[in-house]
Design a protein around this motif. Structure first.
Motif, PDB file in Angstrom:
ATOM      1  N   HIS A 143       0.817  -1.207   0.000  1.00 51.82           N
ATOM      2  CA  HIS A 143       0.000   0.000   0.000  1.00 51.82           C
ATOM      3  C   HIS A 143       0.859   1.267   0.000  1.00 51.82           C
ATOM      4  O   HIS A 143       0.502   2.270  -0.616  1.00 51.82           O
ATOM      5  CB  HIS A 143      -0.921  -0.039   1.223  1.00 51.82           C
ATOM      6  CG  HIS A 143      -1.956   1.039   1.228  1.00 51.82           C
ATOM      7  ND1 HIS A 143      -2.704   1.359   0.123  1.00 51.82           N
ATOM      8  CD2 HIS A 143      -2.372   1.881   2.212  1.00 51.82           C
ATOM      9  CE1 HIS A 143      -3.530   2.362   0.433  1.00 51.82           C
ATOM     10  NE2 HIS A 143      -3.348   2.694   1.685  1.00 51.82           N
ATOM     11  N   ILE A 144       2.003   1.234   0.702  1.00 54.11           N
ATOM     12  CA  ILE A 144       2.898   2.397   0.702  1.00 54.11           C
ATOM     13  C   ILE A 144       3.535   2.538  -0.679  1.00 54.11           C
ATOM     14  O   ILE A 144       3.642   3.633  -1.214  1.00 54.11           O
ATOM     15  CB  ILE A 144       3.953   2.273   1.818  1.00 54.11           C
ATOM     16  CG1 ILE A 144       3.268   2.401   3.182  1.00 54.11           C
ATOM     17  CG2 ILE A 144       5.038   3.343   1.665  1.00 54.11           C
ATOM     18  CD1 ILE A 144       4.121   1.975   4.359  1.00 54.11           C
ATOM     19  N   LEU A 145       3.906   1.392  -1.287  1.00 64.19           N
ATOM     20  CA  LEU A 145       4.503   1.452  -2.622  1.00 64.19           C
ATOM     21  C   LEU A 145       3.488   1.961  -3.656  1.00 64.19           C
ATOM     22  O   LEU A 145       3.821   2.787  -4.499  1.00 64.19           O
ATOM     23  CB  LEU A 145       5.058   0.085  -3.025  1.00 64.19           C
ATOM     24  CG  LEU A 145       6.232  -0.395  -2.179  1.00 64.19           C
ATOM     25  CD1 LEU A 145       6.702  -1.778  -2.638  1.00 64.19           C
ATOM     26  CD2 LEU A 145       7.409   0.585  -2.236  1.00 64.19           C
ATOM     27  N   THR A 161       0.888   3.880  -3.118  1.00 63.46           N
ATOM     28  CA  THR A 161       0.641   5.306  -2.883  1.00 63.46           C
ATOM     29  C   THR A 161       1.808   6.159  -3.367  1.00 63.46           C
ATOM     30  O   THR A 161       1.611   7.274  -3.853  1.00 63.46           O
ATOM     31  CB  THR A 161       0.366   5.571  -1.387  1.00 63.46           C
ATOM     32  OG1 THR A 161      -0.679   4.702  -0.955  1.00 63.46           O
ATOM     33  CG2 THR A 161      -0.053   7.008  -1.132  1.00 63.46           C
ATOM     34  N   ALA A 162       3.020   5.601  -3.295  1.00 65.73           N
ATOM     35  CA  ALA A 162       4.210   6.342  -3.738  1.00 65.73           C
ATOM     36  C   ALA A 162       4.132   6.673  -5.230  1.00 65.73           C
ATOM     37  O   ALA A 162       4.810   7.591  -5.710  1.00 65.73           O
ATOM     38  CB  ALA A 162       5.477   5.547  -3.431  1.00 65.73           C
ATOM     39  N   VAL A 178       1.937   8.263  -6.682  1.00 69.26           N
ATOM     40  CA  VAL A 178       1.454   9.630  -6.916  1.00 69.26           C
ATOM     41  C   VAL A 178       2.629  10.546  -7.258  1.00 69.26           C
ATOM     42  O   VAL A 178       2.454  11.587  -7.875  1.00 69.26           O
ATOM     43  CB  VAL A 178       0.693  10.244  -5.703  1.00 69.26           C
ATOM     44  CG1 VAL A 178      -0.595   9.492  -5.419  1.00 69.26           C
ATOM     45  CG2 VAL A 178       1.568  10.300  -4.454  1.00 69.26           C
ATOM     46  N   ARG A 179       3.818  10.123  -6.858  1.00 68.43           N
ATOM     47  CA  ARG A 179       5.031  10.909  -7.122  1.00 68.43           C
ATOM     48  C   ARG A 179       5.571  10.627  -8.526  1.00 68.43           C
ATOM     49  O   ARG A 179       6.420  11.355  -9.018  1.00 68.43           O
ATOM     50  CB  ARG A 179       6.071  10.564  -6.047  1.00 68.43           C
ATOM     51  CG  ARG A 179       7.111  11.599  -5.755  1.00 68.43           C
ATOM     52  CD  ARG A 179       6.556  12.875  -5.194  1.00 68.43           C
ATOM     53  NE  ARG A 179       7.576  13.916  -5.245  1.00 68.43           N
ATOM     54  CZ  ARG A 179       7.869  14.622  -6.334  1.00 68.43           C
ATOM     55  NH1 ARG A 179       7.220  14.410  -7.452  1.00 68.43           N
ATOM     56  NH2 ARG A 179       8.820  15.527  -6.304  1.00 68.43           N
ATOM     57  N   PRO A 186       0.045  11.007 -12.328  1.00 69.65           N
ATOM     58  CA  PRO A 186      -1.356  10.677 -12.056  1.00 69.65           C
ATOM     59  C   PRO A 186      -1.775   9.418 -12.806  1.00 69.65           C
ATOM     60  O   PRO A 186      -2.521   8.585 -12.258  1.00 69.65           O
ATOM     61  CB  PRO A 186      -2.111  11.909 -12.573  1.00 69.65           C
ATOM     62  CG  PRO A 186      -1.130  13.019 -12.492  1.00 69.65           C
ATOM     63  CD  PRO A 186       0.206  12.402 -12.775  1.00 69.65           C
ATOM     64  N   GLU A 187      -1.296   9.250 -14.052  1.00 70.80           N
ATOM     65  CA  GLU A 187      -1.661   8.077 -14.852  1.00 70.80           C
ATOM     66  C   GLU A 187      -1.202   6.786 -14.181  1.00 70.80           C
ATOM     67  O   GLU A 187      -1.965   5.828 -14.061  1.00 70.80           O
ATOM     68  CB  GLU A 187      -1.050   8.158 -16.262  1.00 70.80           C
ATOM     69  CG  GLU A 187      -1.678   9.204 -17.162  1.00 70.80           C
ATOM     70  CD  GLU A 187      -1.070  10.589 -16.977  1.00 70.80           C
ATOM     71  OE1 GLU A 187      -0.205  10.752 -16.075  1.00 70.80           O
ATOM     72  OE2 GLU A 187      -1.477  11.526 -17.701  1.00 70.80           O
ATOM     73  N   TYR A 222      -0.494   6.205 -11.049  1.00 75.19           N
ATOM     74  CA  TYR A 222      -1.237   5.955  -9.810  1.00 75.19           C
ATOM     75  C   TYR A 222      -2.634   5.420 -10.120  1.00 75.19           C
ATOM     76  O   TYR A 222      -3.051   4.395  -9.580  1.00 75.19           O
ATOM     77  CB  TYR A 222      -1.328   7.239  -8.968  1.00 75.19           C
ATOM     78  CG  TYR A 222      -2.074   7.035  -7.661  1.00 75.19           C
ATOM     79  CD1 TYR A 222      -1.477   6.377  -6.597  1.00 75.19           C
ATOM     80  CD2 TYR A 222      -3.387   7.478  -7.507  1.00 75.19           C
ATOM     81  CE1 TYR A 222      -2.158   6.166  -5.413  1.00 75.19           C
ATOM     82  CE2 TYR A 222      -4.078   7.277  -6.323  1.00 75.19           C
ATOM     83  CZ  TYR A 222      -3.456   6.619  -5.275  1.00 75.19           C
ATOM     84  OH  TYR A 222      -4.136   6.409  -4.106  1.00 75.19           O
ATOM     85  N   ASN A 223      -3.342   6.108 -11.015  1.00 78.30           N
ATOM     86  CA  ASN A 223      -4.721   5.706 -11.330  1.00 78.30           C
ATOM     87  C   ASN A 223      -4.778   4.290 -11.896  1.00 78.30           C
ATOM     88  O   ASN A 223      -5.703   3.532 -11.605  1.00 78.30           O
ATOM     89  CB  ASN A 223      -5.349   6.682 -12.324  1.00 78.30           C
ATOM     90  CG  ASN A 223      -5.636   8.029 -11.667  1.00 78.30           C
ATOM     91  OD1 ASN A 223      -5.476   8.182 -10.458  1.00 78.30           O
ATOM     92  ND2 ASN A 223      -6.049   8.995 -12.464  1.00 78.30           N
ATOM     93  N   ILE A 282      -4.275   1.852  -8.971  1.00 81.28           N
ATOM     94  CA  ILE A 282      -5.416   1.908  -8.050  1.00 81.28           C
ATOM     95  C   ILE A 282      -6.651   1.239  -8.667  1.00 81.28           C
ATOM     96  O   ILE A 282      -7.507   0.708  -7.951  1.00 81.28           O
ATOM     97  CB  ILE A 282      -5.691   3.384  -7.634  1.00 81.28           C
ATOM     98  CG1 ILE A 282      -4.592   3.876  -6.677  1.00 81.28           C
ATOM     99  CG2 ILE A 282      -7.051   3.546  -6.961  1.00 81.28           C
ATOM    100  CD1 ILE A 282      -4.344   3.021  -5.455  1.00 81.28           C
ATOM    101  N   TYR A 286      -7.548  -2.133  -7.432  1.00 77.32           N
ATOM    102  CA  TYR A 286      -8.277  -2.254  -6.163  1.00 77.32           C
ATOM    103  C   TYR A 286      -9.792  -2.271  -6.386  1.00 77.32           C
ATOM    104  O   TYR A 286     -10.548  -2.661  -5.507  1.00 77.32           O
ATOM    105  CB  TYR A 286      -7.927  -1.086  -5.234  1.00 77.32           C
ATOM    106  CG  TYR A 286      -6.582  -1.223  -4.554  1.00 77.32           C
ATOM    107  CD1 TYR A 286      -6.378  -2.205  -3.598  1.00 77.32           C
ATOM    108  CD2 TYR A 286      -5.528  -0.364  -4.855  1.00 77.32           C
ATOM    109  CE1 TYR A 286      -5.158  -2.325  -2.959  1.00 77.32           C
ATOM    110  CE2 TYR A 286      -4.302  -0.478  -4.225  1.00 77.32           C
ATOM    111  CZ  TYR A 286      -4.121  -1.455  -3.275  1.00 77.32           C
ATOM    112  OH  TYR A 286      -2.911  -1.566  -2.650  1.00 77.32           O
TER     113      TYR A 286
END
Lengths: 147, 110
Positions: B21-23, B25-26, B28-29, B32-33, B35-36, B39, B42
């Motif tokens: 989960h930390i990886l 969320t990381a 986002v750095r 945006p593409e 990360y989305n 995610i 999930y």
């Protein structure tokens, strides 16, 4: 594990013992109570309110971290959960890994992973840019389009 | 004894999810593409069911942890440890029923 138990009434300074395990035990209880509040709220806000999991995307995270309260919230959760989990796993390794070498290397691996994860997570929270310049506008939070 | 086993098992499970989960969320750095895209997994129905399991583990671990604190620090804790365990299970059911209904309607209802 071979632990030598010193003779009774050996002066404290000759026992070579510290209170580290007591502090670890206290930390598990104190951080556990805090994590109960931090994690349950985190789950409620992210999964139960609004569209729940379907609302989660870059814009959602950016909107949340625009508020310093959630930045501190997530930072606290990151540190406490990682340290609580690492100490829990350390206990489990000590209980079940009976060979000295194996126990040592499992812990080296655990502490390495923990350090990398905490440092990475902390950097992400503090260096996060909610409006990266080269990203598509529809993926960004609404406040990015305000000139 | 079984609450002790369950506390360890749920603890290990939650800890390994926490790494993932930390990886994720990381990301986002990264962009945006990126990360989305990650995610989105999930929101997949199979993963959605696993999330119910994860939350079940978190709620049990949290309330049973509180029970451990009470056994350690409350003078009557050890005497009532079995009653406290019944309380843990009751609170777990009380939170799991509404969570499961709402989360699965998000996951399967689109």
């Amino acid at each position: 594990m071979t632990t030598t138990i010193p003779a009774p009434r050996t002066p404290r300074r000759l026992r070579g013992r510290t209170n580290t395990e007591l502090y670890a035990w206290m930390f598990m209880r104190a951080s556990g109570v805090l994590l109960l509040i931090l994690v349950f709220t985190h789950l409620f806000v992210n999964l139960m309110t609004g569209d729940g999991i379907n609302a989660l995307d870059f814009g959602f995270v950016a909107g949340k971290w625009a508020d310093p309260v959630w930045q501190v919230w997530d930072l606290l959760m990151l540190w406490l959960a990682m340290l609580h989990g690492t100490n829990g796993l350390r206990t489990i390794i000590n209980d079940y890994a009976e060979r000295d070498q194996l126990r040592l290397w499992l812990k080296v691996g655990l502490y390495t992973a923990t350090t990398i994860t905490i440092v990475l997570g902390t950097l992400v929270i503090f260096t996060f840019d909610p409006c990266p310049p080269d990203a598509a506008a529809d993926l960004l939070p609404s406040f990015c389009s305000v000139p | 004894m079984w609450s002790w086993v369950a506390h360890r098992v749920t603890g290990i499970g939650i800890f390994f999810f926490l790494f993932a989960h930390i990886l994720d969320t990381a990301l986002v750095r990264v962009s945006p593409e990126a990360y989305n895209e990650v995610i989105a997994t999930y929101k997949n129905p199979v993963v959605g069911l696993l999330e119910v399991g994860l939350v079940a583990a978190v709620i049990f671990h949290g309330f049973n942890g509180l029970r451990i604190v009470l056994v350690d620090f409350w003078s009557k804790g050890p005497r009532y440890q079995k009653h406290l365990f019944v309380g843990v299970i009751a609170l777990w059911v009380l939170l799991m029923v509404p969570f499961t209904i709402r989360h699965l309607s998000h996951v399967f209802g689109g």
